[in-house]
Write a protein that holds these residues in place. Sequence first.
Motif, PDB file in Angstrom:
ATOM      1  N   SER A   9      77.572  43.421  -1.621  1.00  0.00           N
ATOM      2  CA  SER A   9      78.928  43.533  -2.182  1.00  0.00           C
ATOM      3  C   SER A   9      80.041  43.274  -1.181  1.00  0.00           C
ATOM      4  N   HIS A  10      79.718  43.000   0.084  1.00  0.00           N
ATOM      5  CA  HIS A  10      80.762  42.674   1.059  1.00  0.00           C
ATOM      6  C   HIS A  10      80.958  41.157   1.062  1.00  0.00           C
ATOM      7  N   PRO A  11      82.108  40.656   0.623  1.00  0.00           N
ATOM      8  CA  PRO A  11      82.324  39.201   0.596  1.00  0.00           C
ATOM      9  C   PRO A  11      82.264  38.609   2.000  1.00  0.00           C
ATOM     10  N   ILE A  12      81.596  37.469   2.130  1.00  0.00           N
ATOM     11  CA  ILE A  12      81.414  36.850   3.455  1.00  0.00           C
ATOM     12  C   ILE A  12      82.688  36.127   3.905  1.00  0.00           C
ATOM     13  N   HIS A  13      83.410  35.539   2.962  1.00  0.00           N
ATOM     14  CA  HIS A  13      84.590  34.744   3.339  1.00  0.00           C
ATOM     15  C   HIS A  13      85.613  35.549   4.162  1.00  0.00           C
ATOM     16  N   PRO A  14      86.025  36.746   3.700  1.00  0.00           N
ATOM     17  CA  PRO A  14      86.997  37.498   4.507  1.00  0.00           C
ATOM     18  C   PRO A  14      86.450  37.928   5.876  1.00  0.00           C
ATOM     19  N   ILE A  15      85.136  38.064   5.974  1.00  0.00           N
ATOM     20  CA  ILE A  15      84.555  38.403   7.284  1.00  0.00           C
ATOM     21  C   ILE A  15      84.757  37.227   8.242  1.00  0.00           C
ATOM     22  N   LEU A  16      84.553  36.011   7.738  1.00  0.00           N
ATOM     23  CA  LEU A  16      84.576  34.829   8.607  1.00  0.00           C
ATOM     24  C   LEU A  16      85.975  34.315   8.920  1.00  0.00           C
ATOM     25  N   VAL A  17      86.932  34.554   8.028  1.00  0.00           N
ATOM     26  CA  VAL A  17      88.260  33.950   8.255  1.00  0.00           C
ATOM     27  C   VAL A  17      88.939  34.495   9.512  1.00  0.00           C
ATOM     28  N   ALA A  18      88.512  35.675   9.957  1.00  0.00           N
ATOM     29  CA  ALA A  18      89.128  36.231  11.173  1.00  0.00           C
ATOM     30  C   ALA A  18      88.933  35.286  12.362  1.00  0.00           C
ATOM     31  N   PHE A  19      87.820  34.557  12.373  1.00  0.00           N
ATOM     32  CA  PHE A  19      87.516  33.710  13.533  1.00  0.00           C
ATOM     33  C   PHE A  19      88.453  32.496  13.646  1.00  0.00           C
ATOM     34  N   PRO A  20      88.585  31.672  12.606  1.00  0.00           N
ATOM     35  CA  PRO A  20      89.542  30.554  12.755  1.00  0.00           C
ATOM     36  C   PRO A  20      90.973  31.036  12.972  1.00  0.00           C
ATOM     37  N   ILE A  21      91.364  32.144  12.328  1.00  0.00           N
ATOM     38  CA  ILE A  21      92.735  32.643  12.527  1.00  0.00           C
ATOM     39  C   ILE A  21      92.944  32.989  14.002  1.00  0.00           C
ATOM     40  N   ALA A  22      91.982  33.722  14.578  1.00  0.00           N
ATOM     41  CA  ALA A  22      92.126  34.143  15.978  1.00  0.00           C
ATOM     42  C   ALA A  22      92.048  32.948  16.925  1.00  0.00           C
ATOM     43  N   PHE A  23      91.074  32.077  16.709  1.00  0.00           N
ATOM     44  CA  PHE A  23      90.876  30.976  17.661  1.00  0.00           C
ATOM     45  C   PHE A  23      91.969  29.904  17.550  1.00  0.00           C
ATOM     46  N   PHE A  24      92.424  29.609  16.347  1.00  0.00           N
ATOM     47  CA  PHE A  24      93.512  28.624  16.221  1.00  0.00           C
ATOM     48  C   PHE A  24      94.812  29.182  16.809  1.00  0.00           C
ATOM     49  N   THR A  25      95.040  30.471  16.608  1.00  0.00           N
ATOM     50  CA  THR A  25      96.226  31.094  17.221  1.00  0.00           C
ATOM     51  C   THR A  25      96.122  31.026  18.737  1.00  0.00           C
ATOM     52  N   GLY A  26      94.942  31.335  19.250  1.00  0.00           N
ATOM     53  CA  GLY A  26      94.720  31.265  20.706  1.00  0.00           C
ATOM     54  C   GLY A  26      94.884  29.843  21.229  1.00  0.00           C
ATOM     55  N   THR A  27      94.393  28.877  20.462  1.00  0.00           N
ATOM     56  CA  THR A  27      94.523  27.465  20.863  1.00  0.00           C
ATOM     57  C   THR A  27      95.991  27.106  21.054  1.00  0.00           C
TER      58      THR A  27
END
Length: 265
Positions: A9-27
Amino acid sequence: MRSTAQIKSHPIHPILVAFPIAFFTGTLLFDVLAMLSDKPNFRDGFSVTAYYMSIAGMIGAVLAAIAGFIDYLYTVPPESSAKTRATKHGLLNTTTLILFFIAWLLKRGEHNSYYLITGLELVGFVIMLFAGWLGGTLVYRNQIGVDPRYANAGKWKEERIHTSDKEIEVANTDELKLNQMKLLHINGKRIVLAKTENNYVAFDDRCTHRGGSLAGGAMICGTVQCPWHGSHFDVTTGAVKAGPAKENIATYPVNERGGKVYIVL
Ligand code: FES
């Protein structure tokens, strides 16, 4: 309604979106630092960090997109305001990914321009913020990926059926508790099977207001309430009992025999 791409019941999409948000911001941040730095060693260090952050962000974005696309196809109610919002969300995030990819390709060239690269990343970052805002609306208002529990009515139930039969077996007679619903995808059509005080009933999953999924709402005393703006429908007749919806929902004949429940389409 519960996510299709989920783990317990834990959606995978919201778990994964943290990574592009963090890495693109860092970029973007490290490329800005590289652009502002007048010390070659620091500038190179910042640039290399941004380069690899960009790769991590793109990998994370693709993985998040896969899970998100599964939910877009199978969870977000069709012909609804959420579907329109989810389409914009996906297209904007794809644009962000393309912009960071172009910026990354430019970095690999010999004559790269800090201004052009950082400009592309800045535009991608702003688009990502707006797309994230839409994603928040999809979760917190449209309840995409939310697995509801209410009134002791049991866990979320969902089944996909492909058949050419007119009368379709959809459940065992003891499968649902009182007021429990089950979302059926019969040849792609979304229909809710529900158990009332009197018998089993079947009705369209689509709220006639803005397309909310009624299976994700709450049902009690023969009435289902849409989770989006609270319209009430009689689950036996399909009649609107309270707006904002104005049109009734379609209902379908249900037969019970031999311990099985059948819907007639
Ligand atoms: S979508 Fe608005 S009340 Fe159902």
